[in-house]
Scaffold this motif. Sequence first.
Motif, PDB file in Angstrom:
ATOM      1  N   GLY B  47     -56.568  -9.902 -18.899  1.00 59.77           N
ATOM      2  CA  GLY B  47     -57.318 -11.243 -19.730  1.00 59.77           C
ATOM      3  C   GLY B  47     -56.729 -10.618 -21.039  1.00 59.77           C
ATOM      4  O   GLY B  47     -56.873 -11.406 -21.940  1.00 59.77           O
ATOM      5  N   LEU B  48     -57.190  -9.738 -21.923  1.00 61.27           N
ATOM      6  CA  LEU B  48     -57.516  -8.775 -22.953  1.00 61.27           C
ATOM      7  C   LEU B  48     -56.225  -8.941 -23.448  1.00 61.27           C
ATOM      8  O   LEU B  48     -55.738  -9.684 -24.837  1.00 61.27           O
ATOM      9  CB  LEU B  48     -58.192  -7.439 -23.136  1.00 61.27           C
ATOM     10  N   VAL B  49     -55.386  -8.372 -23.205  1.00 59.54           N
ATOM     11  CA  VAL B  49     -53.915  -8.245 -23.853  1.00 59.54           C
ATOM     12  C   VAL B  49     -53.293  -9.129 -23.541  1.00 59.54           C
ATOM     13  O   VAL B  49     -52.551 -10.236 -24.791  1.00 59.54           O
ATOM     14  CB  VAL B  49     -53.165  -7.370 -23.143  1.00 59.54           C
ATOM     15  N   ALA B  50     -53.633 -10.969 -22.814  1.00 59.84           N
ATOM     16  CA  ALA B  50     -52.540 -11.721 -23.250  1.00 59.84           C
ATOM     17  C   ALA B  50     -53.309 -11.976 -24.082  1.00 59.84           C
ATOM     18  O   ALA B  50     -52.406 -12.969 -24.822  1.00 59.84           O
ATOM     19  CB  ALA B  50     -52.777 -12.513 -21.652  1.00 59.84           C
ATOM     20  N   LEU B  51     -54.045 -12.420 -24.476  1.00 57.40           N
ATOM     21  CA  LEU B  51     -55.638 -13.265 -25.604  1.00 57.40           C
ATOM     22  C   LEU B  51     -55.223 -12.616 -26.640  1.00 57.40           C
ATOM     23  O   LEU B  51     -54.358 -13.684 -27.580  1.00 57.40           O
ATOM     24  CB  LEU B  51     -56.580 -13.368 -25.433  1.00 57.40           C
TER      25      LEU B  51
END
Lengths: 242, 289, 304
Positions: B47-51
């Motif tokens: 999630g962090l990487v995608a955001l």
Amino acid sequence: MSFLQIDKAVKQFGGLRAVDGVSFAMERGEIVGLLGPNGSGKTTLINLISGALPTTSGAIHLNGQNLTGLRRDRIAREGVARTFQLVRILPSLSLRENVMIPAVFGRKAHWGAEAERIASAALDRVGLAGRAMTAAGDLTYIDQKRLELARALAAEPEVLLLDEWLAGLNPTELRDGVALIGDLKAQGLTILMVEHIIDAVRALCPRVVVMNSGQLIADEATEVALGDPRVIAAYLGEESDA
Amino acid sequence: MIVTTLILGLVLGGTYALLALGLTLQYGIARIMNLAYGELTLIAAFGLVALFQQAGISPLLSLLVLPVLGYGLGWILYQGMMRPLVARSDGTGRLEVDSILATFGLLFLIQGLLLLAFGANFTSISYLDRGVSILGVSVALNRLIAFGICVLSGGALVWALNRTTWGLRMRAVALTPGSAPLVGIDVNRIARQGFAIGTALACVAGASISMYQTFSATGGVIFTMKALVIVIMGGVGNVPGALIAGLALGLLETFVATAIDPGLTLAATFTIFLAVLLWRPQGLFGARS
Amino acid sequence: MMRIILPLAGLVLLALLPLWLSDYGLGLMVGAATYVTLASAWALFSGHTHYVSLATVAFYGIGAYTVAVLNEVLPYPLVLMVAGAMGAGLALIVGLSTLRLKGVYFVIFSFGLAELIRQLITWYEVNVTGTLGRYIFLEITTAGIYWQMLGLGALTLALTAWIHRNRLGLALRVIGDDEAVAAHSGIHLARVKLIAFVLSAVILTLAGAITSPRYVYVEPSIVFNPTVSFLTVIMALLGGANRLCGPMLGAVPLFLLFEWLSAHFPDSYPIFLGLMFIAVVFVLPNGVIAGVETLRHKLREARS
């Protein structure tokens, strides 16, 4: 040496001595009540005799055989059978299978028709004869207690340890229960019973041993013990020197 | 040399301790051995990487938002999946086997969804990857941040558990779930909170780790195993124990990697783990029987 | 009488299958027979005791690796015997030290064990022998492997049937229900669990050894793949791990399904495996056989 002999049995849990140097003896065919207030170490003592817990020190002999330090299954095969304070049945097995277990794995190692005959006889004795094939998980609480007693009987034990087996029964059931234990006694079975129901103890046990805070405070005739100031003080929770 | 090992080991250990906090809460309070724990951390990591990559949202902002979402996810998981199992088991030992199997299912389900969404490749972003000198040892800033987060959240948790009435209720349920209702504690609610906070902590850990470590959709099991080793070493439900055990494991792995053979770090972890299980299943610091 | 004739007839029929099947079909049959054997052997120990073991692939992998190491040194039957002995030895050591662990601790221990063995073999191969992979060149046809696996599977089922009828089986059921009652009834817990664990482990090891020539190339990440352990558990549970034919009934359809899935939807394979686990826990907690029986029971009651 007596039939069942307990010498200075000690059980230490960390800083707590749950059983603190208890000694008493029972003769073959005797029935003795084990009394004491809650937390006095009665169940722990039963656990020591049956091997559920190892003793910290002291010795327990049955029929001259030293039980101290033996595994639970070895002690069971030496002829010690027990019930549990919180009833324990085998829910996924049928009633007959439940009762067969100690006959099959006990000291006589019955198998097949003989094991089934013993199981049926034990079920018959506690009044569960017609329901041998029901699953034990479906029983009511009272019937579970009966089943547990039948299982202990099917072990054909030398000594029977009952841990508040009469607790939780209604007056009719209690009368039946007392009669049942009376029968076992009449047949010469040696019984040590933890019990809070004083009327039942009076009816069944000529002699009681009383524990308080892990120690044995009385070992005498039931009527004497019930009038013994130390016993009364223990039950009423007073200081023993008051 | 020794100072380097010590500092790098402590920093790595901080990550591990953070990873274990959530699991020890979930197992200690909610009594659910969540074998999908590593996958929950991976959700936050991805999630962090995608955001960051798709929407340009700062990882530090995600670090604040993802745990809140994680709390919600944990709440839903407990209510929808674990609660029915707890109710069905009725206090028998069946819950243990059921929850193991159900969370196995969850493990594969999340893993499959992550594979579909992000593929099987290793991912990394190396955010704030510049060296900071500590006692002459260069440590990456992102690792230091993760270590700080671990100290903060671990400390906050220890404080809350020991100093607030909420923490008292939590500990009561952890010690004797059977008698907690007698003093008016809603065990179901506390267990749900424990599970949800555990999930939120899993997200904190996953999000911090993703800033400096490469990870892939199939790597969740390793996180679960490491967290488990620490939880069992520290004693189930024992938060300070998990913190200490996490730091110890970090030190051990760094030591094995630098002094013996980097190929043996996982083997060393498992050896310690098996040894602790055999000789002290109640944990190195716990005495709960 | 029919109880013996029918299974025997089925076995003969299955043994004749290679005469008609294509190579692909035969390959599928080998896989199905392998998983029937693994699931049945797993259930032999875990079905009644509820000790969920994830060490399946540890034994399976050791079997395969024994063949990989010894296939050019010893004659094949001797290699199999060594493999069986290795499995028994490991099971004895593991069993003696761990069978007192309970519940989730045992699950995690068994999983960690498989991982540890894989890591150690990898390290040994890389650092000591200098090769990660090994080749297995054996003059065994696919049909030959199939027949061996069929035999091992049949043996496992026969052994399970026999155990269900004797003291060992009864003791395992009691242990699964309540270990304290079992011990106080005279059951030697450690011995009973150890016997069942070792029997199960030897079969798992032999299954790995027999199927290993199919891999040709063997390395730790292939033969110690934890998915094998997970598949085995879910197959046995789906059919009903405490029934004789339960693991078989779970293994065959699931194996075929997973083969199909991994060919057509390789990416959604884990999703499906996950849903299977969840479905079994919530819908069929005691397996398909017990589920069907309960359903029949309810229908009968509804009619009367």
